[in-house]
Design a protein around this motif. Structure first.
Motif, mmCIF file in Angstrom:
data_model
loop_
_atom_site.group_PDB
_atom_site.id
_atom_site.type_symbol
_atom_site.label_atom_id
_atom_site.label_comp_id
_atom_site.label_asym_id
_atom_site.label_seq_id
_atom_site.Cartn_x
_atom_site.Cartn_y
_atom_site.Cartn_z
ATOM 1 N N VAL A 184 0.829 -1.205 0.000
ATOM 2 C CA VAL A 184 0.000 0.000 0.000
ATOM 3 C C VAL A 184 0.863 1.254 0.000
ATOM 4 C CG1 VAL A 184 -1.841 -1.148 1.282
ATOM 5 C CG2 VAL A 184 -0.155 0.201 2.533
ATOM 6 N N ILE A 185 0.291 2.346 -0.500
ATOM 7 C CA ILE A 185 0.741 3.695 -0.122
ATOM 8 C C ILE A 185 -0.095 4.033 1.104
ATOM 9 C CG2 ILE A 185 0.860 6.114 -0.772
ATOM 10 C CD1 ILE A 185 1.083 5.277 -3.673
ATOM 11 N N PRO A 186 0.513 4.086 2.278
ATOM 12 C CA PRO A 186 -0.272 4.109 3.512
ATOM 13 C C PRO A 186 -0.723 5.490 3.966
ATOM 14 C CG PRO A 186 2.048 3.892 4.031
ATOM 15 C CD PRO A 186 1.956 3.926 2.535
ATOM 16 N N PHE A 187 -0.677 6.472 3.092
ATOM 17 C CA PHE A 187 -1.191 7.803 3.426
ATOM 18 C C PHE A 187 -1.581 8.478 2.119
ATOM 19 C CE2 PHE A 187 3.144 8.464 2.264
ATOM 20 C CZ PHE A 187 3.270 9.765 1.821
ATOM 21 N N ALA A 188 -2.356 9.524 2.205
ATOM 22 C CA ALA A 188 -2.785 10.244 1.008
ATOM 23 C C ALA A 188 -1.695 11.226 0.603
ATOM 24 C CB ALA A 188 -4.101 10.967 1.263
ATOM 25 N N GLU A 189 -0.861 10.818 -0.357
ATOM 26 C CA GLU A 189 0.194 11.704 -0.842
ATOM 27 C C GLU A 189 -0.440 12.966 -1.439
ATOM 28 O OE1 GLU A 189 3.357 10.338 -3.317
ATOM 29 O OE2 GLU A 189 3.098 8.267 -2.690
ATOM 30 N N THR A 190 0.021 14.118 -0.999
ATOM 31 C CA THR A 190 -0.490 15.389 -1.504
ATOM 32 C C THR A 190 0.715 16.296 -1.696
ATOM 33 O OG1 THR A 190 -2.493 15.046 -0.186
ATOM 34 C CG2 THR A 190 -2.146 17.236 -1.098
ATOM 35 N N HIS A 191 1.102 16.524 -2.951
ATOM 36 C CA HIS A 191 2.334 17.269 -3.205
ATOM 37 C C HIS A 191 2.264 18.000 -4.539
ATOM 38 C CE1 HIS A 191 3.211 13.950 -5.845
ATOM 39 N NE2 HIS A 191 3.274 13.095 -4.853
ATOM 40 N N VAL A 192 3.265 18.818 -4.803
ATOM 41 C CA VAL A 192 3.246 19.725 -5.943
ATOM 42 C C VAL A 192 3.462 19.016 -7.272
ATOM 43 C CG1 VAL A 192 5.713 20.272 -5.890
ATOM 44 C CG2 VAL A 192 4.072 21.993 -6.707
ATOM 45 N N MET A 193 3.964 17.784 -7.269
ATOM 46 C CA MET A 193 4.319 17.123 -8.519
ATOM 47 C C MET A 193 3.078 16.710 -9.305
ATOM 48 S SD MET A 193 7.198 14.663 -6.873
ATOM 49 C CE MET A 193 8.578 15.341 -5.965
ATOM 50 N N GLU A 194 3.091 16.993 -10.595
ATOM 51 C CA GLU A 194 2.098 16.446 -11.506
ATOM 52 C C GLU A 194 2.504 15.029 -11.875
ATOM 53 O OE1 GLU A 194 -0.103 17.762 -15.646
ATOM 54 O OE2 GLU A 194 1.995 18.349 -15.365
ATOM 55 N N HIS A 195 1.537 14.150 -12.065
ATOM 56 C CA HIS A 195 1.837 12.742 -12.329
ATOM 57 C C HIS A 195 1.138 12.244 -13.583
ATOM 58 C CE1 HIS A 195 4.110 12.111 -8.814
ATOM 59 N NE2 HIS A 195 3.220 11.569 -8.013
ATOM 60 N N GLY A 196 1.829 11.364 -14.288
ATOM 61 C CA GLY A 196 1.223 10.491 -15.279
ATOM 62 C C GLY A 196 1.566 9.068 -14.891
ATOM 63 N N LEU A 197 0.573 8.194 -14.758
ATOM 64 C CA LEU A 197 0.778 6.814 -14.313
ATOM 65 C C LEU A 197 0.193 5.858 -15.344
ATOM 66 C CD1 LEU A 197 0.206 8.628 -11.601
ATOM 67 C CD2 LEU A 197 0.067 6.432 -10.477
ATOM 68 N N TYR A 198 1.032 4.999 -15.914
ATOM 69 C CA TYR A 198 0.560 3.955 -16.821
ATOM 70 C C TYR A 198 0.793 2.614 -16.147
ATOM 71 C CZ TYR A 198 0.041 0.857 -20.813
ATOM 72 O OH TYR A 198 -0.364 -0.152 -21.649
ATOM 73 N N VAL A 199 -0.288 1.836 -15.965
ATOM 74 C CA VAL A 199 -0.168 0.558 -15.256
ATOM 75 C C VAL A 199 0.433 -0.480 -16.194
ATOM 76 C CG1 VAL A 199 -1.358 -1.214 -13.937
ATOM 77 C CG2 VAL A 199 -2.172 1.162 -13.844
ATOM 78 N N LEU A 200 1.624 -0.936 -15.854
ATOM 79 C CA LEU A 200 2.333 -1.926 -16.660
ATOM 80 C C LEU A 200 1.884 -3.343 -16.365
ATOM 81 C CD1 LEU A 200 5.922 -0.449 -16.201
ATOM 82 C CD2 LEU A 200 4.591 -0.390 -18.315
ATOM 83 N N GLU A 201 1.638 -3.629 -15.088
ATOM 84 C CA GLU A 201 1.304 -4.988 -14.666
ATOM 85 C C GLU A 201 0.375 -4.937 -13.457
ATOM 86 O OE1 GLU A 201 4.741 -7.864 -14.592
ATOM 87 O OE2 GLU A 201 5.910 -6.013 -14.637
ATOM 88 N N GLY A 202 -0.488 -5.936 -13.336
ATOM 89 C CA GLY A 202 -1.268 -6.131 -12.135
ATOM 90 C C GLY A 202 -2.507 -5.253 -12.046
ATOM 91 N N LYS A 203 -3.040 -5.172 -10.827
ATOM 92 C CA LYS A 203 -4.246 -4.390 -10.572
ATOM 93 C C LYS A 203 -4.184 -3.820 -9.165
ATOM 94 C CE LYS A 203 -6.998 -8.285 -8.880
ATOM 95 N NZ LYS A 203 -8.253 -9.061 -9.003
ATOM 96 N N ALA A 204 -5.021 -2.800 -8.915
ATOM 97 C CA ALA A 204 -5.035 -2.143 -7.608
ATOM 98 C C ALA A 204 -6.311 -1.331 -7.476
ATOM 99 C CB ALA A 204 -3.824 -1.234 -7.436
ATOM 100 N N VAL A 205 -6.568 -0.912 -6.241
ATOM 101 C CA VAL A 205 -7.567 0.117 -5.976
ATOM 102 C C VAL A 205 -6.790 1.389 -5.676
ATOM 103 C CG1 VAL A 205 -9.522 0.842 -4.573
ATOM 104 C CG2 VAL A 205 -9.171 -1.583 -5.057
ATOM 105 N N TYR A 206 -6.999 2.424 -6.508
ATOM 106 C CA TYR A 206 -6.201 3.638 -6.414
ATOM 107 C C TYR A 206 -7.057 4.795 -5.910
ATOM 108 C CZ TYR A 206 -1.667 5.661 -7.411
ATOM 109 O OH TYR A 206 -0.416 6.192 -7.274
ATOM 110 N N ARG A 207 -6.519 5.528 -4.942
ATOM 111 C CA ARG A 207 -7.185 6.713 -4.402
ATOM 112 C C ARG A 207 -6.812 7.920 -5.257
ATOM 113 N NH1 ARG A 207 -8.454 9.093 0.734
ATOM 114 N NH2 ARG A 207 -9.160 11.215 0.291
#
Length: 281
Positions: A206-229
């Motif tokens: 898990v990411i165990p906290f709600a990351e809140t920061h200045v960075m812009e993100h692009g996320l491409y899922v390469l493998e697997g599955k998750a529940v993303y906040r």
């Protein structure tokens, strides 16, 4: 016998759904994030580029008011014999290439590199490069582009080519290896104004906290599955899905198993916050 890990990256193949298919999908576009699920990456939404032969692409992100601000991201599909002698039209653009399927030849600053699945290349601004598919099968790869932010007294980073399999992931603190990051550029190297990494979670990680920061993100899922906040919402994602997160959009996740959950991550780093046009008079 090779001890290299086996990765099965997802790559879209296009096609077109039948008229009998329900149109309901997981696509979401908000003012804080967007989800582009793999099911919408069809033939009808591909694009073409000048000076590229036997090539089409899916555009995942582009600079646009209310959407991505710092970068563009494509999934390139180059058929046998295709490629480009003039791939980049912007002399200020830096780039990262990441191969998700097939093999290609990258010639960068006069040096030839054979890039297989998992191959990663960083291309500094102003670099002369060419790309060819010299095989008889299709190659698919991500191309992430950003206008390099020059700083007085700091040179641009040097070009390099490596592979996912050749980089040892760094363990995140107090996670016992459940959450690691494959960092292709040295995070202490201030010359880089973007990082394109692979984030890895073992099942249940898990990411165990709600990351809140200045960075812009692009996320491409390469493998697997998750529940993303994403902001205030929990969204199921799987291999082939793409997410864009605006700066300060809260994020967290639970990796769902049964195998690893891995995604290619873009973020902007190491530069002052621009004050113009908001600070100009």
């Amino acid at each position: 016998m090779s001890s290299r890990p086996v990765h099965n990256y997802y790559a879209p193949a296009g096609g077109h759904p039948p008229q009998t298919q329900l149109l309901t999908d997981r696509a979401v576009f908000t003012d804080a994030y967007a989800v582009i699920p793999k099911g919408v990456m069809r033939d009808i939404v591909t694009s073409a580029l000048p000076h590229w032969e036997n090539t089409r692409l899916w555009v995942l992100s582009r600079p646009l008011s209310g959407f991505a601000e710092t970068f563009s991201q494509y999934i390139m599909e180059v058929s046998a014999g295709g490629g480009s002698e003039r791939p980049e039209s912007d002399p200020n653009a830096e780039g990262v290439l990441f191969v998700v399927e097939g093999e290609m030849t990258l010639t960068m600053a006069g040096q030839r590199h054979r890039m297989e699945t998992g191959g990663y290349a960083f291309i500094p601004p102003g670099t002369t490069w060419q790309l060819r598919n010299e095989t008889d099968t299709t190659v698919r790869f991500h191309w992430i582009r950003k206008a390099y932010e020059w700083v007085d007294g700091i040179e641009a980073p040097q070009p390099f080519v490596t592979n996912d399999n050749d980089v040892t992931p760094m363990e995140m603190p107090e996670t016992e290896g459940r959450w690691t990051t494959t960092r292709f550029a040295d995070p202490q190297d201030i010359r880089h104004d973007m990082h394109v990494n692979i984030v890895n979670f073992q099942p249940g990680g898990v990411i165990p906290f709600a990351e809140t920061h200045v960075m812009e993100h692009g996320l491409y899922v390469l493998e697997g599955k998750a529940v993303y906040r994403l902001n205030q919402d929990w969204v199921e994602v799987e291999a082939g899905d793409y997410m864009w997160l605006r700066a300060f959009c809260p994020q967290a996740c639970y990796a769902g198993g049964p195998g690893p959950f891995r995604y290619l991550l873009y973020k902007d780093v190491n530069r002052h916050m621009k004050l113009s046009p908001f600070g100009s008079r």
